[in-house]
Design a protein around this motif. Structure first.
Motif, PDB file in Angstrom:
ATOM      1  N   PRO A   1       0.838  -1.206   0.000  1.00 42.06           N
ATOM      2  CA  PRO A   1       0.000   0.000   0.000  1.00 42.06           C
ATOM      3  C   PRO A   1       0.872   1.255   0.000  1.00 42.06           C
ATOM      4  CG  PRO A   1       0.035  -0.979   2.185  1.00 42.06           C
ATOM      5  CD  PRO A   1       0.804  -1.907   1.284  1.00 42.06           C
ATOM      6  N   ILE A   2       0.325   2.298  -0.612  1.00 41.68           N
ATOM      7  CA  ILE A   2       1.000   3.595  -0.615  1.00 41.68           C
ATOM      8  C   ILE A   2      -0.019   4.668  -0.259  1.00 41.68           C
ATOM      9  CG2 ILE A   2       2.819   2.931  -2.225  1.00 41.68           C
ATOM     10  CD1 ILE A   2       1.212   4.326  -4.412  1.00 41.68           C
ATOM     11  N   PRO A   3       0.436   5.817   0.161  1.00 36.60           N
ATOM     12  CA  PRO A   3      -0.499   6.877   0.559  1.00 36.60           C
ATOM     13  C   PRO A   3      -1.361   7.371  -0.603  1.00 36.60           C
ATOM     14  CG  PRO A   3       1.727   7.340   1.342  1.00 36.60           C
ATOM     15  CD  PRO A   3       1.826   6.174   0.420  1.00 36.60           C
ATOM     16  N   ALA A   4      -2.534   7.913  -0.280  1.00 37.00           N
ATOM     17  CA  ALA A   4      -3.436   8.489  -1.274  1.00 37.00           C
ATOM     18  C   ALA A   4      -2.708   9.598  -2.031  1.00 37.00           C
ATOM     19  CB  ALA A   4      -4.677   9.028  -0.565  1.00 37.00           C
ATOM     20  N   PRO A   5      -3.083   9.845  -3.265  1.00 33.98           N
ATOM     21  CA  PRO A   5      -4.347   9.464  -3.898  1.00 33.98           C
ATOM     22  C   PRO A   5      -4.332   8.067  -4.496  1.00 33.98           C
ATOM     23  CG  PRO A   5      -3.133  10.871  -5.390  1.00 33.98           C
ATOM     24  CD  PRO A   5      -2.318  10.770  -4.127  1.00 33.98           C
ATOM     25  N   CYS A   6      -3.151   7.468  -4.656  1.00 35.00           N
ATOM     26  CA  CYS A   6      -3.104   6.103  -5.177  1.00 35.00           C
ATOM     27  C   CYS A   6      -3.286   5.129  -4.014  1.00 35.00           C
ATOM     28  CB  CYS A   6      -1.772   5.873  -5.869  1.00 35.00           C
ATOM     29  SG  CYS A   6      -1.727   4.337  -6.780  1.00 35.00           S
ATOM     30  N   HIS A   7      -3.406   3.855  -4.323  1.00 31.01           N
ATOM     31  CA  HIS A   7      -3.629   2.881  -3.260  1.00 31.01           C
ATOM     32  C   HIS A   7      -2.569   1.783  -3.185  1.00 31.01           C
ATOM     33  CE1 HIS A   7      -7.429   4.688  -2.222  1.00 31.01           C
ATOM     34  NE2 HIS A   7      -7.773   4.665  -3.491  1.00 31.01           N
ATOM     35  N   TRP A   8      -2.039   1.358  -4.339  1.00 31.94           N
ATOM     36  CA  TRP A   8      -1.124   0.218  -4.341  1.00 31.94           C
ATOM     37  C   TRP A   8       0.006   0.399  -5.343  1.00 31.94           C
ATOM     38  CZ3 TRP A   8      -1.650  -3.391  -0.711  1.00 31.94           C
ATOM     39  CH2 TRP A   8      -2.903  -3.553  -0.123  1.00 31.94           C
ATOM     40  N   HIS A   9       1.166  -0.119  -4.970  1.00 36.91           N
ATOM     41  CA  HIS A   9       2.251  -0.356  -5.917  1.00 36.91           C
ATOM     42  C   HIS A   9       2.294  -1.862  -6.152  1.00 36.91           C
ATOM     43  CE1 HIS A   9       5.041   3.389  -5.467  1.00 36.91           C
ATOM     44  NE2 HIS A   9       3.960   3.636  -6.184  1.00 36.91           N
ATOM     45  N   PHE A  10       2.274  -2.245  -7.400  1.00 40.09           N
ATOM     46  CA  PHE A  10       2.432  -3.634  -7.812  1.00 40.09           C
ATOM     47  C   PHE A  10       3.869  -3.737  -8.338  1.00 40.09           C
ATOM     48  CE2 PHE A  10      -2.070  -2.834  -7.960  1.00 40.09           C
ATOM     49  CZ  PHE A  10      -2.681  -4.033  -7.637  1.00 40.09           C
ATOM     50  N   ASP A  11       4.818  -3.954  -7.423  1.00 43.28           N
ATOM     51  CA  ASP A  11       6.232  -3.893  -7.776  1.00 43.28           C
ATOM     52  C   ASP A  11       6.716  -5.206  -8.382  1.00 43.28           C
ATOM     53  OD1 ASP A  11       8.628  -2.472  -7.967  1.00 43.28           O
ATOM     54  OD2 ASP A  11       9.367  -3.271  -6.065  1.00 43.28           O
ATOM     55  N   VAL A  12       7.357  -5.088  -9.539  1.00 41.51           N
ATOM     56  CA  VAL A  12       8.006  -6.229 -10.191  1.00 41.51           C
ATOM     57  C   VAL A  12       9.496  -6.047  -9.921  1.00 41.51           C
ATOM     58  CG1 VAL A  12       8.382  -7.448 -12.356  1.00 41.51           C
ATOM     59  CG2 VAL A  12       6.182  -6.288 -11.933  1.00 41.51           C
ATOM     60  N   GLN A  13      10.060  -6.995  -9.177  1.00 42.01           N
ATOM     61  CA  GLN A  13      11.406  -6.828  -8.628  1.00 42.01           C
ATOM     62  C   GLN A  13      12.431  -7.700  -9.345  1.00 42.01           C
ATOM     63  OE1 GLN A  13      10.466  -7.845  -4.519  1.00 42.01           O
ATOM     64  NE2 GLN A  13      10.191  -5.673  -4.039  1.00 42.01           N
ATOM     65  N   TYR A  14      13.489  -7.053  -9.779  1.00 38.89           N
ATOM     66  CA  TYR A  14      14.608  -7.706 -10.442  1.00 38.89           C
ATOM     67  C   TYR A  14      15.848  -7.598  -9.540  1.00 38.89           C
ATOM     68  CZ  TYR A  14      11.792  -7.544 -14.706  1.00 38.89           C
ATOM     69  OH  TYR A  14      10.787  -7.720 -15.632  1.00 38.89           O
ATOM     70  N   ALA A  15      16.938  -8.190 -10.005  1.00 36.91           N
ATOM     71  CA  ALA A  15      18.232  -8.030  -9.339  1.00 36.91           C
ATOM     72  C   ALA A  15      19.237  -7.603 -10.393  1.00 36.91           C
ATOM     73  CB  ALA A  15      18.665  -9.327  -8.673  1.00 36.91           C
ATOM     74  N   ALA A  16      20.093  -6.654 -10.027  1.00 34.80           N
ATOM     75  CA  ALA A  16      21.104  -6.134 -10.944  1.00 34.80           C
ATOM     76  C   ALA A  16      22.492  -6.342 -10.363  1.00 34.80           C
ATOM     77  CB  ALA A  16      20.867  -4.644 -11.203  1.00 34.80           C
ATOM     78  N   LEU A  17      23.375  -6.873 -11.181  1.00 31.86           N
ATOM     79  CA  LEU A  17      24.757  -7.077 -10.762  1.00 31.86           C
ATOM     80  C   LEU A  17      25.559  -5.811 -11.015  1.00 31.86           C
ATOM     81  CD1 LEU A  17      25.369 -10.630 -12.270  1.00 31.86           C
ATOM     82  CD2 LEU A  17      24.974 -10.038  -9.871  1.00 31.86           C
ATOM     83  N   ALA A  18      26.289  -5.392 -10.001  1.00 36.70           N
ATOM     84  CA  ALA A  18      27.150  -4.219 -10.121  1.00 36.70           C
ATOM     85  C   ALA A  18      28.488  -4.638 -10.718  1.00 36.70           C
ATOM     86  CB  ALA A  18      27.370  -3.584  -8.751  1.00 36.70           C
ATOM     87  N   PRO A  19      29.060  -3.797 -11.580  1.00 36.35           N
ATOM     88  CA  PRO A  19      30.403  -4.103 -12.074  1.00 36.35           C
ATOM     89  C   PRO A  19      31.423  -4.048 -10.930  1.00 36.35           C
ATOM     90  CG  PRO A  19      29.468  -2.162 -13.194  1.00 36.35           C
ATOM     91  CD  PRO A  19      28.522  -2.566 -12.114  1.00 36.35           C
ATOM     92  N   LEU A  20      32.548  -4.688 -11.127  1.00 34.58           N
ATOM     93  CA  LEU A  20      33.609  -4.653 -10.112  1.00 34.58           C
ATOM     94  C   LEU A  20      34.009  -3.211  -9.833  1.00 34.58           C
ATOM     95  CD1 LEU A  20      35.902  -7.592 -11.252  1.00 34.58           C
ATOM     96  CD2 LEU A  20      34.341  -7.525  -9.312  1.00 34.58           C
ATOM     97  N   ASP A  21      34.230  -2.923  -8.576  1.00 31.66           N
ATOM     98  CA  ASP A  21      34.661  -1.593  -8.133  1.00 31.66           C
ATOM     99  C   ASP A  21      33.701  -0.467  -8.528  1.00 31.66           C
ATOM    100  OD1 ASP A  21      36.977  -2.665  -6.925  1.00 31.66           O
ATOM    101  OD2 ASP A  21      37.974  -2.709  -8.877  1.00 31.66           O
ATOM    102  N   ALA A  22      32.409  -0.790  -8.567  1.00 34.16           N
ATOM    103  CA  ALA A  22      31.388   0.206  -8.907  1.00 34.16           C
ATOM    104  C   ALA A  22      31.361   1.312  -7.859  1.00 34.16           C
ATOM    105  CB  ALA A  22      30.021  -0.464  -8.996  1.00 34.16           C
ATOM    106  N   GLU A  23      31.248   2.536  -8.328  1.00 35.55           N
ATOM    107  CA  GLU A  23      31.147   3.693  -7.433  1.00 35.55           C
ATOM    108  C   GLU A  23      29.746   4.271  -7.576  1.00 35.55           C
ATOM    109  OE1 GLU A  23      34.138   6.015  -6.415  1.00 35.55           O
ATOM    110  OE2 GLU A  23      35.680   4.526  -6.824  1.00 35.55           O
ATOM    111  N   HIS A  24      29.061   4.436  -6.467  1.00 39.18           N
ATOM    112  CA  HIS A  24      27.690   4.946  -6.507  1.00 39.18           C
ATOM    113  C   HIS A  24      27.648   6.448  -6.250  1.00 39.18           C
ATOM    114  CE1 HIS A  24      28.453   3.986  -2.268  1.00 39.18           C
ATOM    115  NE2 HIS A  24      27.623   4.988  -1.991  1.00 39.18           N
ATOM    116  N   VAL A  25      26.491   7.028  -6.566  1.00 39.49           N
ATOM    117  CA  VAL A  25      26.242   8.450  -6.384  1.00 39.49           C
ATOM    118  C   VAL A  25      24.882   8.593  -5.721  1.00 39.49           C
ATOM    119  CG1 VAL A  25      25.905  10.646  -7.602  1.00 39.49           C
ATOM    120  CG2 VAL A  25      27.562   8.992  -8.474  1.00 39.49           C
ATOM    121  N   ILE A  26      24.723   9.579  -4.879  1.00 39.82           N
ATOM    122  CA  ILE A  26      23.423   9.828  -4.246  1.00 39.82           C
ATOM    123  C   ILE A  26      22.582  10.677  -5.192  1.00 39.82           C
ATOM    124  CG2 ILE A  26      22.235  10.853  -2.272  1.00 39.82           C
ATOM    125  CD1 ILE A  26      24.809  10.303  -0.646  1.00 39.82           C
TER     126      ILE A  26
END
Length: 173
Positions: free
Chosen positions: A114-139
């Motif tokens: 469930p999510i807050p109004a005005p919507c009611h639901w997220h129907f999430d389709v979840q995958y997995a992603a492999l990070a490359p070696l020494d991956a650097e992330h950003v915010i």
């Protein structure tokens, strides 16, 4: 083929979580706009757990609105041609890591929440992603923080849906 058509095909081929899978298909059948955020009855989202199996860790985002550690993901956009493309786009945007690759075999899990109004639901389709070696992330602008967590730390920081996604991902590996 439209994103809607791709979602139906992906869900029909998905093995497991039979009742939930059927709820997703029923939702899309009843709501031709069910792929889009504008569908107030709920909409399909796509996410990906970014994983570094070499180091036994996952990358989570501290969601700006929800203030929870979650996998990368979000709403489908008009330019997305497949659910896989939407999940990979979201994971790349939110992690800042180029070169992510999805685990083969389609979605790892489904998670309806469930999510807050005005919507009611997220129907999430979840995958997995492999990070490359020494991956650097950003915010990204959507996050308060982005951080790597060892597998065994995930239950301490994230909710059960993320823990279940990690377990399913590790089983797939």
């Amino acid at each position: 083929m439209s994103l809607y058509d791709d979602a139906v095909l992906v869900l029909k081929a998905y093995e497991g979580q039979e009742e939930l899978r059927q709820a997703y298909l029923d939702h899309l059948s009843a709501h031709p706009d069910g792929m889009w955020k504008a569908c107030r009855a709920g909409h399909v989202t796509a996410s990906a757990l970014v994983i570094d199996p070499e180091r036994g860790r996952v990358l989570l985002t501290l969601h700006k609105k929800l203030r929870m550690w979650l996998q990368m993901g979000g709403h489908c956009e008009r330019g997305d041609t497949t659910l896989e493309a939407a999940a990979l786009r979201e994971a790349t945007e939110e992690s800042g890591i180029p070169g992510l690759t999805l685990l083969p075999g389609g979605p790892v899990r489904l998670d309806r929440h469930p999510i807050p109004a005005p919507c009611h639901w997220h129907f999430d389709v979840q995958y997995a992603a492999l990070a490359p070696l020494d991956a650097e992330h950003v915010i990204s602008d959507e996050s308060l923080d982005v951080r790597w967590f060892a597998y065994d730390r995930v239950p301490d920081v994230a909710d059960e849906s993320v823990v279940r996604l990690l377990e399913a991902t590790r089983a797939r590996l």
